[in-house]
Structure formats: C-alpha cells, structure tokens
Design a protein around this motif. Structure first.
Motif, PDB file in Angstrom:
ATOM      1  N   ALA A   3     -18.646   3.869 -69.575  1.00 30.69           N
ATOM      2  CA  ALA A   3     -19.287   2.706 -70.185  1.00 30.69           C
ATOM      3  C   ALA A   3     -20.093   3.091 -71.424  1.00 30.69           C
ATOM      4  O   ALA A   3     -20.041   2.413 -72.453  1.00 30.69           O
ATOM      5  CB  ALA A   3     -20.184   2.002 -69.162  1.00 30.69           C
ATOM      6  N   ARG A   4     -20.832   4.180 -71.335  1.00 27.12           N
ATOM      7  CA  ARG A   4     -21.657   4.626 -72.468  1.00 27.12           C
ATOM      8  C   ARG A   4     -20.794   4.888 -73.710  1.00 27.12           C
ATOM      9  O   ARG A   4     -21.183   4.546 -74.829  1.00 27.12           O
ATOM     10  CB  ARG A   4     -22.422   5.897 -72.079  1.00 27.12           C
ATOM     11  N   GLU A   5     -19.629   5.469 -73.504  1.00 27.17           N
ATOM     12  CA  GLU A   5     -18.718   5.734 -74.629  1.00 27.17           C
ATOM     13  C   GLU A   5     -18.211   4.423 -75.237  1.00 27.17           C
ATOM     14  O   GLU A   5     -18.110   4.304 -76.465  1.00 27.17           O
ATOM     15  CB  GLU A   5     -17.527   6.573 -74.160  1.00 27.17           C
ATOM     16  N   ALA A   6     -17.890   3.457 -74.381  1.00 24.80           N
ATOM     17  CA  ALA A   6     -17.410   2.166 -74.877  1.00 24.80           C
ATOM     18  C   ALA A   6     -18.483   1.482 -75.723  1.00 24.80           C
ATOM     19  O   ALA A   6     -18.186   0.905 -76.772  1.00 24.80           O
ATOM     20  CB  ALA A   6     -16.996   1.277 -73.705  1.00 24.80           C
ATOM     21  N   VAL A   7     -19.733   1.574 -75.291  1.00 22.71           N
ATOM     22  CA  VAL A   7     -20.840   0.985 -76.050  1.00 22.71           C
ATOM     23  C   VAL A   7     -20.977   1.667 -77.405  1.00 22.71           C
ATOM     24  O   VAL A   7     -21.142   1.005 -78.439  1.00 22.71           O
ATOM     25  CB  VAL A   7     -22.159   1.059 -75.246  1.00 22.71           C
ATOM     26  N   GLU A   8     -20.890   2.983 -77.427  1.00 21.69           N
ATOM     27  CA  GLU A   8     -20.991   3.718 -78.693  1.00 21.69           C
ATOM     28  C   GLU A   8     -19.876   3.323 -79.656  1.00 21.69           C
ATOM     29  O   GLU A   8     -20.116   3.119 -80.849  1.00 21.69           O
ATOM     30  CB  GLU A   8     -20.956   5.224 -78.432  1.00 21.69           C
ATOM     31  N   VAL A   9     -18.645   3.206 -79.145  1.00 20.92           N
ATOM     32  CA  VAL A   9     -17.511   2.798 -79.976  1.00 20.92           C
ATOM     33  C   VAL A   9     -17.754   1.392 -80.532  1.00 20.92           C
ATOM     34  O   VAL A   9     -17.544   1.137 -81.721  1.00 20.92           O
ATOM     35  CB  VAL A   9     -16.186   2.851 -79.175  1.00 20.92           C
ATOM     36  N   ALA A  10     -18.205   0.477 -79.678  1.00 18.98           N
ATOM     37  CA  ALA A  10     -18.437  -0.909 -80.105  1.00 18.98           C
ATOM     38  C   ALA A  10     -19.516  -0.987 -81.176  1.00 18.98           C
ATOM     39  O   ALA A  10     -19.355  -1.666 -82.193  1.00 18.98           O
ATOM     40  CB  ALA A  10     -18.808  -1.771 -78.900  1.00 18.98           C
ATOM     41  N   LYS A  11     -20.643  -0.295 -80.957  1.00 19.75           N
ATOM     42  CA  LYS A  11     -21.730  -0.321 -81.944  1.00 19.75           C
ATOM     43  C   LYS A  11     -21.277   0.260 -83.277  1.00 19.75           C
ATOM     44  O   LYS A  11     -21.591  -0.278 -84.344  1.00 19.75           O
ATOM     45  CB  LYS A  11     -22.941   0.440 -81.422  1.00 19.75           C
TER      46      LYS A  11
END
Length: 93
Positions: A3-11
């Motif tokens: 999840a943390r990686e997905a958030v970083e990609v989205a931001k």
C-alpha cells in the motif's frame, strides 16, 4: 506492491501531472486494492490566483480529489480521474 508503494506512485504521478499548476497540501485520502488494481485517492488544494478573493470569501480554497488507478503487478498508473465529494459529507449529512 504494498500500500505504501501505491501511495508513493500516486502522489508522484499527481505532482508530475500538475507541476505547472500551483497545488499544495497534497495528501492521501483513501486507498483500496480491488483484484489487481489499486485505487488511491489523493487530495490537494489549488491556489488559483484569479479567483483567490472569491474563494477566500467562500471559506477557503477547498480541496480537489483525484483517483489514481495503479496496476498492482507492474506498478504502472492506468488512469487518473476526478472524484466529486459532497460538501455535506460522504453520506450527504
């Protein structure tokens, strides 16, 4: 992908797409994994110079919400779409 990686990609994706516009207060609003696709809602403020006085008189700049869809297996962004949010809250209250 976590999840943390997905958030970083989205931001990162939102920041790159809107780099020519004045945005601020970028933050995670929601995240969900459905099957092989992450849906990450990123909220931010937009400082529109022309309408600054009007927005202040209405109680602030407000937030814009974008939903970034990311493939869980590849980490690639598949889409970015606008998300309307009721001023009355999520349940219309």
């Amino acid at each position: 992908m976590q999840a943390r990686e997905a958030v970083e990609v989205a931001k990162k994706h939102v920041a790159e797409l809107f780099e020519a516009e004045p945005i601020g207060e970028v933050g995670l609003e929601e995240i969900e994994l459905r099957g092989d696709m992450w849906s990450v809602t990123i909220g931010f403020t937009r400082d529109w110079p022309v309408s600054r006085g009007v927005l202040k008189s209405l109680g602030g700049a407000g937030r814009t919400y974008k939903v970034v869809s990311i493939d869980d297996k590849t980490g690639l962004v598949q889409s970015l779409r606008h998300r309307e949010v009721s001023r009355d809250g999520p349940n219309g209250q």
